[in-house]
Each structure stands twice: as C-alpha cells, then as structure tokens.
Design an enzyme around this catalytic site. Structure first.
Site, PDB file in Angstrom:
ATOM      1  N   ILE A 179      -5.263  -1.572   0.845  1.00 58.52           N
ATOM      2  CA  ILE A 179      -4.627  -0.251   0.776  1.00 58.52           C
ATOM      3  C   ILE A 179      -3.314  -0.289  -0.017  1.00 58.52           C
ATOM      4  O   ILE A 179      -3.035   0.623  -0.809  1.00 58.52           O
ATOM      5  CB  ILE A 179      -4.398   0.323   2.191  1.00 58.52           C
ATOM      6  CG1 ILE A 179      -5.734   0.749   2.824  1.00 58.52           C
ATOM      7  CG2 ILE A 179      -3.415   1.484   2.174  1.00 58.52           C
ATOM      8  CD1 ILE A 179      -6.310   2.043   2.301  1.00 58.52           C
ATOM      9  N   VAL A 182      -3.566   0.540  -3.605  1.00 52.01           N
ATOM     10  CA  VAL A 182      -3.725   1.967  -3.883  1.00 52.01           C
ATOM     11  C   VAL A 182      -2.405   2.707  -3.679  1.00 52.01           C
ATOM     12  O   VAL A 182      -2.039   3.581  -4.467  1.00 52.01           O
ATOM     13  CB  VAL A 182      -4.815   2.568  -2.966  1.00 52.01           C
ATOM     14  CG1 VAL A 182      -4.984   4.067  -3.241  1.00 52.01           C
ATOM     15  CG2 VAL A 182      -6.139   1.838  -3.163  1.00 52.01           C
ATOM     16  N   GLU A 183      -1.682   2.338  -2.626  1.00 46.77           N
ATOM     17  CA  GLU A 183      -0.473   3.065  -2.250  1.00 46.77           C
ATOM     18  C   GLU A 183       0.742   2.714  -3.121  1.00 46.77           C
ATOM     19  O   GLU A 183       1.456   3.600  -3.589  1.00 46.77           O
ATOM     20  CB  GLU A 183      -0.134   2.783  -0.782  1.00 46.77           C
ATOM     21  CG  GLU A 183      -1.033   3.499   0.213  1.00 46.77           C
ATOM     22  CD  GLU A 183      -0.707   4.980   0.324  1.00 46.77           C
ATOM     23  OE1 GLU A 183       0.310   5.411  -0.247  1.00 46.77           O
ATOM     24  OE2 GLU A 183      -1.481   5.703   0.975  1.00 46.77           O
ATOM     25  N   SER A 184       0.982   1.410  -3.310  1.00 43.29           N
ATOM     26  CA  SER A 184       2.268   0.988  -3.886  1.00 43.29           C
ATOM     27  C   SER A 184       2.155  -0.078  -4.960  1.00 43.29           C
ATOM     28  O   SER A 184       3.179  -0.578  -5.412  1.00 43.29           O
ATOM     29  CB  SER A 184       3.156   0.442  -2.754  1.00 43.29           C
ATOM     30  OG  SER A 184       2.554  -0.708  -2.184  1.00 43.29           O
ATOM     31  N   TYR A 288      -8.986   8.944  -3.177  1.00 44.90           N
ATOM     32  CA  TYR A 288      -8.267   7.888  -2.441  1.00 44.90           C
ATOM     33  C   TYR A 288      -9.235   6.819  -1.930  1.00 44.90           C
ATOM     34  O   TYR A 288      -9.039   5.624  -2.174  1.00 44.90           O
ATOM     35  CB  TYR A 288      -7.495   8.523  -1.286  1.00 44.90           C
ATOM     36  CG  TYR A 288      -6.543   7.580  -0.591  1.00 44.90           C
ATOM     37  CD1 TYR A 288      -5.313   7.279  -1.141  1.00 44.90           C
ATOM     38  CD2 TYR A 288      -6.872   7.004   0.629  1.00 44.90           C
ATOM     39  CE1 TYR A 288      -4.418   6.428  -0.503  1.00 44.90           C
ATOM     40  CE2 TYR A 288      -5.983   6.152   1.286  1.00 44.90           C
ATOM     41  CZ  TYR A 288      -4.759   5.869   0.707  1.00 44.90           C
ATOM     42  OH  TYR A 288      -3.892   5.031   1.338  1.00 44.90           O
TER      43      TYR A 288
END
Length: 588
Positions: A179, A182-184, A288
């Site tokens: 994750i 994808v996020e950071s 996402y």
C-alpha cells in the site's frame, strides 16, 4: 569448471544462464547417470551441482530474456550491487544476490509472495474485464519507468520487513505491505495537498482517531512503527466493517468507509452487485485497488514484465532504544556514528533538530549497531545532549517571537524555565534550547524540507521564484489568479493543503512562468500608465461584490479598501460604492 565458478560470482550473468542450464537438464541427467560408471563420476556430479546452483541462485526478479536496452542492463547491474554504495550506514541488502533464490525466504520479496491472500493474478475469475484493463494499463505505465520502480523498491528497503512482520502477526494479506507504494512511494516524508502525511498517508483527523500525536516537535503519522500499527488497526476495522471483504476495506482506506457504504446502498437500491468492481466510486478509488494489484503482480513475477527487483534480506533492519532524555539529533549522529540523514530516515517523525522534550524518549537505530550506540550514550553526559543559550527579555518581546527567533516553540521555553504561562517581563533571563549545528545540517527537518521544496521548480530555467505576502481576504484561488498558477501548485510549494486558511502577512513562495510574468508586467505597466477615474456606483437589487468587481475589472479586496468605512457585511440596494476604474479597461 573455471567458467562455472566465475559465473557463480555474478548474479546477472548467472541469471542469463538460467534458460541454458534448464535446457541442459536432460543431458546433465544422462551425463550424471553415465558418469557413475566411470572414474570421472565425481567431476560430473560437481559439474551438475554447480549448474543447478546457478539455476537456484537466479532470483525471479531478474529478466529471463535479454534486456531490452542498455538502461535496463545498467539497472540490473546496480540492482545486483544492492545498496552498498549510497553512503548509508544502514544495510539491508542481500550480500550476495546470486544466493537469493526465488523461493528462498531469505529474500523478503519471496516471503511477501508466499503471504499473498488476495486473488491478484492475471485472468482471475474474480476480476472483471474493466478491472483487468485498468491493472494492465497501470503495469504498462510502470514498465516504461524501470528506474522509478527501482527507486521506490530501494526506498522501501528500510521499512518493508517491519511492515510485513506486523501484517503476519495479525494474519493479514502481505499485499497490504505494498500500500505505501500506492500512497507515498514509500517516502516517509511524503505530504499531500490533502494534508496526508507519512508512509501510510494519514490525514490529521484520522491520525488523532488512531492516537498518533502531532506536535511542533513530533508527528507520529510519519513514525514508522506507530503509523504501521495504526494502518493495521484501521484495515482490521474496515475489514470487519465490510463483512470481511478486503477489496471494499482497501477502497474505504482511500475513500473513507462512508463513501463506500453509500455506494453499496445505491447499488442495492438499484438491484446491482455490491462488490468493489461494480460500485460507483470516485475515479481515484476506482483506480486505487488496481494500482495495488498492479504492484502485487510486479512483485510476484517481475520477470514477466522485464523488470528488476533488488533482493532485500528477510531480517529486521532496526530496533528501538530508550535514550532517556531529549537530544539534539546532530549530537546523536556523532555519538552513534550514524549519518544525520540515516537518523532521520529511521526517525522521520521528528520535525525539528532535536527529539521531543516529552517522554517517551525513543529512537530507532540499525539493529546491528544498537548495543554500541547504547554504550556510547551511557557514557555521554546528559547535560551535553542539548545546547542552551541565555537570553534577556527586551521591550516588546513576546514568548512566541523569541521562540520563532531561536527556531523552537513556546512550550519548550516554558518547560525549560518553569514558566506557568507565556507571560514574561523585561530584563528576565531565559534559557533557550538551540540547535548545535546550522539549520542546513538538518536536511530532513520540516524547515529544511520546506526550503528545498521552495527552491525547486520542475521548470527552474523557465520560471522565476516570487515571494508573496498575503493580505486580508487573500485565498489560494485569488493568489493563483493573480500569478496565473494553480492553487494546488501554491499549496505544494508551501507544504500546505488547498483547504488551509491563510494568515495575514503570511509569506508564500510562487514559481511563475517567465513568459507569463513578462506579460503580466507589461499589462500592469499599461494599467499604471492608463488614466484612473473615480466612479460612484449605486448598488442594485441582486448585486454582489464579485459581480461589481468583474464588471469594472477590479478586485473585491480593492472595493472593500476603497469603502472600508461604509461597507458592511451585506450590500443593500441604493448603497453607493466608490470605485477607481482604469479608463483603458472600461468604457464609462
């Protein structure tokens, strides 16, 4: 035999021999069987054994076909060398990539693959055509930037083992460890225009919800251990909330459980399916889950996409030590013999040049250095851990102004001087905590990260940095209109959210396109030279300031300034407003 031994030293060369060795297996079997009848049987066994070692040594992260271009070839070479030449004192590379077989749990990537629980593989019966299309489009986009994949996976090296270990303790899918890609982009200092921060991109409200402190000194949304635990707690909550449906839980992590719940309700009412792929979710959320699936497939079979992953040792990288008191991070860097950037990399939650004065006093350090660091700290006097400066209060001083001058905060000064309030008197002597080094030494502090961002532009040679001091009534939208830049860009340059309320006399950095700046300067020059005429405008029913300002090519702020004595909160029909209009811009 010499050739085989030499090949075993180089992971990339060994990997290219993989197909060759596999194709020779039948011949090797016959040779081995035949050689058992002859005196050279030991040599044959050793030859076969060596070739089998090459096959098993080839990590699945290396291409099984010739690299497509020199750039990928250089990527493979730098990957094989791990992370040894980056000047970092933290090492989590597999020392010999040749000995990192695909199914060997010594390689963290292999360990992650074995923990997959989501059905992310291609041609899965659970993924509809639109889902496959989105996933494949994303993989195609990622494949075009192998250097970017390499940089992100290297960035993950410090944190990934801890995340995977914590997920496994909770019996959760190891795909969730991806994750942060994808996020950071696995950047613990990442900060979004929506005020989300850290590896897991928690916004302030959600951070408070999961008990992460956010102070001037310290922001636990960037704390590797605290934020990972909060993410696990949040995912577990969402998983239960959506009746053990992981895809809905992942979507809700992005959009919020309320958004997903409302989408399910709409589909139920319309008699439609309520799985993730069928829901009318925001576009960002629709992509996402496919982004996570794309990363999962790349990690699972990188050779399928001609991509390369550097092996990561499946072992802890860091541990927590109790340092007993606040300490200047430059001092800690010297005592621990760690590079200051490495100190921040493991402890990204610290905003400033020192740790939080409030307990607990903890730092993450490389696990192999922990004992030596603790020994060094124990022999280092506590009174030398922080530097203090005496300051005599002058007329018109305020505690907040003194704190700003010395790059600290009022609470720290109050605590150091045992002040019950922020009241101070002229002539009073205060002890002020100060940094032991110049501010640019602490490159990863919040202040220096902001400085770097404000001094960097993607079009540096084609744009000019402008400093704008805000005035009452300014908004990012009005400032953006003035300089012809996007409000989101202003927010990015100043490390803030588009929703943040601007303070009066706040300094903002703006990068303005040179051509745009020249045109605006020309327009302003023409306006300045044009005749301005005073106009008295009588307010009509239905009028508002924006309409009047647009009609006469002036700003609402100007109208308020020209009529500050008579202008109330609301306009009234018949009210007379004073305007100063440029004749060149308006026919009266």
């Amino acid at each position: 035999m010499k050739t085989v031994t030499h090949s075993m030293r180089f992971s990339i060369q060994a990997c290219y021999l993989r197909f060759t060795a596999l194709s020779l297996m039948p011949q090797l079997t016959r040779l081995l069987t035949s050689s058992m009848k002859h005196t050279k049987r030991y040599s044959a066994i050793f030859t076969a054994s060596a070739l089998i070692s090459i096959i098993s040594a080839c990590d699945g992260t290396f291409p099984t076909k010739a690299l497509e271009n020199n750039e990928q070839e250089q990527q493979a070479q730098s990957t094989a060398s791990g992370n040894k030449n980056n000047g970092s004192s933290i090492n989590n590379s597999v020392d010999n990539p040749v000995n990192s077989p695909t199914d060997n749990n010594d390689n963290l990537w292999s360990h992650i693959r074995h923990g997959y629980q989501l059905n992310t593989k291609p041609q899965s019966n659970t993924i509809p055509a639109i889902g496959e299309q989105r996933i494949n489009e994303l993989i195609t986009r990622y494949r075009k930037h192998p250097k970017d994949i390499f940089q992100q996976t290297e960035q993950a090296r410090l944190y990934l083992h801890h995340i995977v270990s914590e997920l496994e303790k909770n019996n959760m899918p190891t795909e969730l460890a991806l994750i942060p890609f994808v996020e950071s982009r696995f950047d613990p200092f990442a900060y979004s225009s929506g005020r989300a921060s850290g590896l897991w991109q928690f916004i302030p409200g959600t951070g408070k919800r999961f008990n992460m402190t956010q102070t001037w000194w310290h922001d636990e949304r960037r704390d590797v251990i605290k934020s990972t635990q909060a993410a696990i707690d949040y995912f577990n909550y969402l998983h239960r909330f959506f009746d053990n449906d992981w895809l809905l839980a992942i979507a809700a992590y992005n959009a919020g459980e309320g958004t997903v719940k409302r989408a399910i309700k709409r589909n139920k009412k319309a008699g439609k399916a309520t799985d993730f792929w069928s829901l009318p979710l925001p576009k960002q959320t629709q992509f996402y889950v496919p982004k996570l699936f794309a990363w999962a497939r790349i990690i699972d079979t990188p050779e399928r996409y001609a991509l390369t992953l550097a092996p990561i040792q499946n072992a802890p990288v860091f541990t927590t030590i109790d340092i007993q008191s606040q300490i200047d991070l430059a001092t800690f860097s010297e005592v621990s013999n760690m590079n200051i950037d490495d100190v921040y990399a493991l402890n990204p939650a610290y905003n400033r040049w020192a740790t939080d004065p409030q307990a607990p006093h903890e730092l993450l350090v490389p696990i192999e250095k922990a004992d030596n660091i603790l020994t060094s700290l124990q022999s280092y006097p506590i009174e030398k851990r922080m530097q203090w400066q005496r300051y005599t209060v002058k007329p018109n001083d305020a505690l907040s102004l003194i704190a700003k001058r010395f790059n600290t905060n009022t609470r720290s000064i109050q605590k150091a001087n045992k002040l019950a309030s922020s009241r101070i008197r002229v002539g009073q002597t205060l002890l002020i905590p100060t940094a032991s080094k110049q501010s640019d030494f602490y490159q990863q502090s919040a202040e220096q990260r902001l400085t770097v961002r404000q001094n960097t532009s993607k079009k540096k040679n084609k744009s000019t940095k402008v400093k704008h001091i805000t005035q009452a009534g300014d908004t990012l939208w009005s400032i953006g209109k003035k300089y012809q830049v996007k409000p989101s860009s202003i927010a990015y340059w100043n490390n803030m959210s588009e929703k943040d309320v601007l303070k009066n006399k706040q300094a903002l950095v703006i990068w303005q396109d040179n051509a745009t700046q020249a045109q605006l300067t020309l327009n302003n020059s023409a306006n300045d030279s044009a005749e301005k005429r005073k106009v008295l405008y009588t307010v009509k029913s239905g009028d508002n300031l924006s309409f009047i300002a647009q009609r006469y090519s002036v700003s609402t702020k100007d109208i308020r300034e020209w009529n500050d004595e008579t202008l109330k909160k609301y306009l009234k029909p018949g009210q007379v407003l004073k305007l100063f209009v440029t004749v060149a811009n308006r026919t009266l």
